[in-house]
Design a protein around this motif. Structure first.
Motif, PDB file in Angstrom:
ATOM      1  N   LEU A  87     -14.158  -1.698  18.786  1.00 58.28           N
ATOM      2  CA  LEU A  87     -14.324  -2.183  17.414  1.00 58.28           C
ATOM      3  C   LEU A  87     -12.983  -2.197  16.680  1.00 58.28           C
ATOM      4  O   LEU A  87     -12.712  -3.103  15.895  1.00 58.28           O
ATOM      5  CB  LEU A  87     -15.329  -1.315  16.650  1.00 58.28           C
ATOM      6  N   ALA A  88     -12.160  -1.194  16.935  1.00 50.06           N
ATOM      7  CA  ALA A  88     -10.847  -1.144  16.295  1.00 50.06           C
ATOM      8  C   ALA A  88      -9.998  -2.342  16.707  1.00 50.06           C
ATOM      9  O   ALA A  88      -9.224  -2.870  15.903  1.00 50.06           O
ATOM     10  CB  ALA A  88     -10.140   0.158  16.658  1.00 50.06           C
ATOM     11  N   LYS A  89     -10.143  -2.786  17.948  1.00 48.01           N
ATOM     12  CA  LYS A  89      -9.383  -3.940  18.416  1.00 48.01           C
ATOM     13  C   LYS A  89      -9.933  -5.250  17.858  1.00 48.01           C
ATOM     14  O   LYS A  89      -9.186  -6.183  17.606  1.00 48.01           O
ATOM     15  CB  LYS A  89      -9.409  -4.001  19.945  1.00 48.01           C
ATOM     16  N   ARG A  90     -11.242  -5.318  17.668  1.00 47.89           N
ATOM     17  CA  ARG A  90     -11.879  -6.574  17.252  1.00 47.89           C
ATOM     18  C   ARG A  90     -11.933  -6.754  15.742  1.00 47.89           C
ATOM     19  O   ARG A  90     -11.976  -7.887  15.260  1.00 47.89           O
ATOM     20  CB  ARG A  90     -13.308  -6.643  17.798  1.00 47.89           C
ATOM     21  N   MET A  91     -12.000  -5.667  14.990  1.00 44.45           N
ATOM     22  CA  MET A  91     -12.171  -5.758  13.546  1.00 44.45           C
ATOM     23  C   MET A  91     -10.890  -5.309  12.847  1.00 44.45           C
ATOM     24  O   MET A  91     -10.175  -4.442  13.328  1.00 44.45           O
ATOM     25  CB  MET A  91     -13.340  -4.876  13.089  1.00 44.45           C
ATOM     26  N   LEU A  92     -10.623  -5.895  11.717  1.00 47.84           N
ATOM     27  CA  LEU A  92      -9.437  -5.540  10.945  1.00 47.84           C
ATOM     28  C   LEU A  92      -9.794  -4.476   9.921  1.00 47.84           C
ATOM     29  O   LEU A  92     -10.014  -4.757   8.741  1.00 47.84           O
ATOM     30  CB  LEU A  92      -8.865  -6.780  10.258  1.00 47.84           C
ATOM     31  N   LEU A  93      -9.881  -3.233  10.393  1.00 48.82           N
ATOM     32  CA  LEU A  93     -10.201  -2.109   9.524  1.00 48.82           C
ATOM     33  C   LEU A  93      -9.113  -1.052   9.648  1.00 48.82           C
ATOM     34  O   LEU A  93      -8.548  -0.854  10.727  1.00 48.82           O
ATOM     35  CB  LEU A  93     -11.539  -1.473   9.932  1.00 48.82           C
ATOM     36  N   ARG A  94      -8.828  -0.387   8.549  1.00 49.17           N
ATOM     37  CA  ARG A  94      -7.838   0.688   8.591  1.00 49.17           C
ATOM     38  C   ARG A  94      -8.375   1.858   9.406  1.00 49.17           C
ATOM     39  O   ARG A  94      -7.674   2.415  10.245  1.00 49.17           O
ATOM     40  CB  ARG A  94      -7.504   1.141   7.176  1.00 49.17           C
ATOM     41  N   THR A  95      -9.607   2.235   9.144  1.00 42.49           N
ATOM     42  CA  THR A  95     -10.260   3.284   9.935  1.00 42.49           C
ATOM     43  C   THR A  95     -11.617   2.760  10.392  1.00 42.49           C
ATOM     44  O   THR A  95     -12.334   2.127   9.623  1.00 42.49           O
ATOM     45  CB  THR A  95     -10.476   4.569   9.113  1.00 42.49           C
ATOM     46  N   VAL A  96     -11.956   3.053  11.624  1.00 39.47           N
ATOM     47  CA  VAL A  96     -13.243   2.644  12.176  1.00 39.47           C
ATOM     48  C   VAL A  96     -14.202   3.813  12.010  1.00 39.47           C
ATOM     49  O   VAL A  96     -13.857   4.957  12.328  1.00 39.47           O
ATOM     50  CB  VAL A  96     -13.100   2.255  13.671  1.00 39.47           C
ATOM     51  N   PRO A  97     -15.404   3.567  11.505  1.00 35.89           N
ATOM     52  CA  PRO A  97     -16.349   4.662  11.261  1.00 35.89           C
ATOM     53  C   PRO A  97     -16.791   5.375  12.536  1.00 35.89           C
ATOM     54  O   PRO A  97     -16.779   4.801  13.625  1.00 35.89           O
ATOM     55  CB  PRO A  97     -17.552   3.960  10.619  1.00 35.89           C
ATOM     56  N   GLN A  98     -17.176   6.633  12.390  1.00 37.98           N
ATOM     57  CA  GLN A  98     -17.817   7.373  13.474  1.00 37.98           C
ATOM     58  C   GLN A  98     -19.178   6.728  13.714  1.00 37.98           C
ATOM     59  O   GLN A  98     -19.877   6.392  12.754  1.00 37.98           O
ATOM     60  CB  GLN A  98     -18.017   8.848  13.089  1.00 37.98           C
ATOM     61  N   LEU A  99     -19.572   6.571  14.970  1.00 34.83           N
ATOM     62  CA  LEU A  99     -20.817   5.885  15.303  1.00 34.83           C
ATOM     63  C   LEU A  99     -21.908   6.904  15.600  1.00 34.83           C
ATOM     64  O   LEU A  99     -21.714   7.826  16.395  1.00 34.83           O
ATOM     65  CB  LEU A  99     -20.604   4.971  16.515  1.00 34.83           C
ATOM     66  N   HIS A 100     -23.054   6.718  14.953  1.00 32.02           N
ATOM     67  CA  HIS A 100     -24.223   7.567  15.165  1.00 32.02           C
ATOM     68  C   HIS A 100     -25.390   6.653  15.528  1.00 32.02           C
ATOM     69  O   HIS A 100     -25.723   5.741  14.762  1.00 32.02           O
ATOM     70  CB  HIS A 100     -24.563   8.364  13.902  1.00 32.02           C
ATOM     71  N   PHE A 101     -26.011   6.890  16.679  1.00 34.30           N
ATOM     72  CA  PHE A 101     -27.094   6.028  17.153  1.00 34.30           C
ATOM     73  C   PHE A 101     -28.440   6.636  16.803  1.00 34.30           C
ATOM     74  O   PHE A 101     -28.680   7.819  17.019  1.00 34.30           O
ATOM     75  CB  PHE A 101     -26.982   5.815  18.660  1.00 34.30           C
ATOM     76  N   VAL A 102     -29.334   5.790  16.244  1.00 35.49           N
ATOM     77  CA  VAL A 102     -30.670   6.212  15.825  1.00 35.49           C
ATOM     78  C   VAL A 102     -31.682   5.232  16.404  1.00 35.49           C
ATOM     79  O   VAL A 102     -31.522   4.010  16.251  1.00 35.49           O
ATOM     80  CB  VAL A 102     -30.784   6.231  14.279  1.00 35.49           C
ATOM     81  N   TYR A 103     -32.706   5.765  17.083  1.00 31.55           N
ATOM     82  CA  TYR A 103     -33.740   4.897  17.640  1.00 31.55           C
ATOM     83  C   TYR A 103     -34.589   4.326  16.512  1.00 31.55           C
ATOM     84  O   TYR A 103     -35.035   5.047  15.626  1.00 31.55           O
ATOM     85  CB  TYR A 103     -34.617   5.660  18.631  1.00 31.55           C
ATOM     86  N   ASP A 104     -34.804   3.026  16.527  1.00 35.08           N
ATOM     87  CA  ASP A 104     -35.589   2.327  15.509  1.00 35.08           C
ATOM     88  C   ASP A 104     -37.011   2.141  16.027  1.00 35.08           C
ATOM     89  O   ASP A 104     -37.252   1.323  16.914  1.00 35.08           O
ATOM     90  CB  ASP A 104     -34.946   0.983  15.199  1.00 35.08           C
ATOM     91  N   ALA A 105     -37.929   2.897  15.481  1.00 40.47           N
ATOM     92  CA  ALA A 105     -39.314   2.866  15.951  1.00 40.47           C
ATOM     93  C   ALA A 105     -40.160   1.839  15.220  1.00 40.47           C
ATOM     94  O   ALA A 105     -41.369   1.755  15.456  1.00 40.47           O
ATOM     95  CB  ALA A 105     -39.940   4.249  15.799  1.00 40.47           C
ATOM     96  N   SER A 106     -39.579   1.026  14.355  1.00 35.02           N
ATOM     97  CA  SER A 106     -40.362   0.081  13.557  1.00 35.02           C
ATOM     98  C   SER A 106     -41.042  -0.975  14.428  1.00 35.02           C
ATOM     99  O   SER A 106     -42.160  -1.400  14.124  1.00 35.02           O
ATOM    100  CB  SER A 106     -39.490  -0.584  12.500  1.00 35.02           C
TER     101      SER A 106
END
Length: 118
Positions: free
Chosen positions: A77-96
């Motif tokens: 994501l850091a390579k693909r997006m122009l962001l100063r800092t890339v957020p920490q990623l947290h995965f959550v299962y979507d039960a909807s």
């Protein structure tokens, strides 16, 4: 007056597209099979991002595979997006989706039982 379309919302949408692409073409972990990114929520300070996903069947191994690949995804994501800092990623299962299918099944059963009574 608050903006209708904030920067964190735009970043979340772009992250959703990029992560979906990375999961489809770059991740080689067999635990991360058919995973669909349903939504991404980014905090206002861009420090954390919740990635909501659904899978063919929910399992702990899929969650572990996603958490294991979080560092790689963040680097890409850091390579693909122009962001100063890339957020920490947290995965959550979507039960909807599972809940929607269960509700649809209950409605179909109620309609079928109503037809047999008349």
């Amino acid at each position: 007056m608050a903006k209708d379309f904030s920067r964190s919302h735009r970043v979340a949408e772009q992250m959703q597209r990029e992560i979906a692409d990375l999961l489809m073409f770059e991740i080689k972990d067999p635990r991360v099979g058919m995973v669909t990114v349903t939504a991404v929520e980014v905090t206002g300070d861009m420090a954390h991002a919740k990635i909501f996903y659904s899978a063919a069947k929910q399992s702990d191994s899929t969650q572990q595979g996603l958490e294991k690949s979080a560092g790689f995804l963040r680097t890409q994501l850091a390579k693909r997006m122009l962001l100063r800092t890339v957020p920490q990623l947290h995965f959550v299962y979507d039960a909807s989706i599972d809940n929607g299918m269960m509700m649809s099944k209950l409605i179909d059963e109620a309609i079928a039982s109503d037809k047999t009574k008349t």
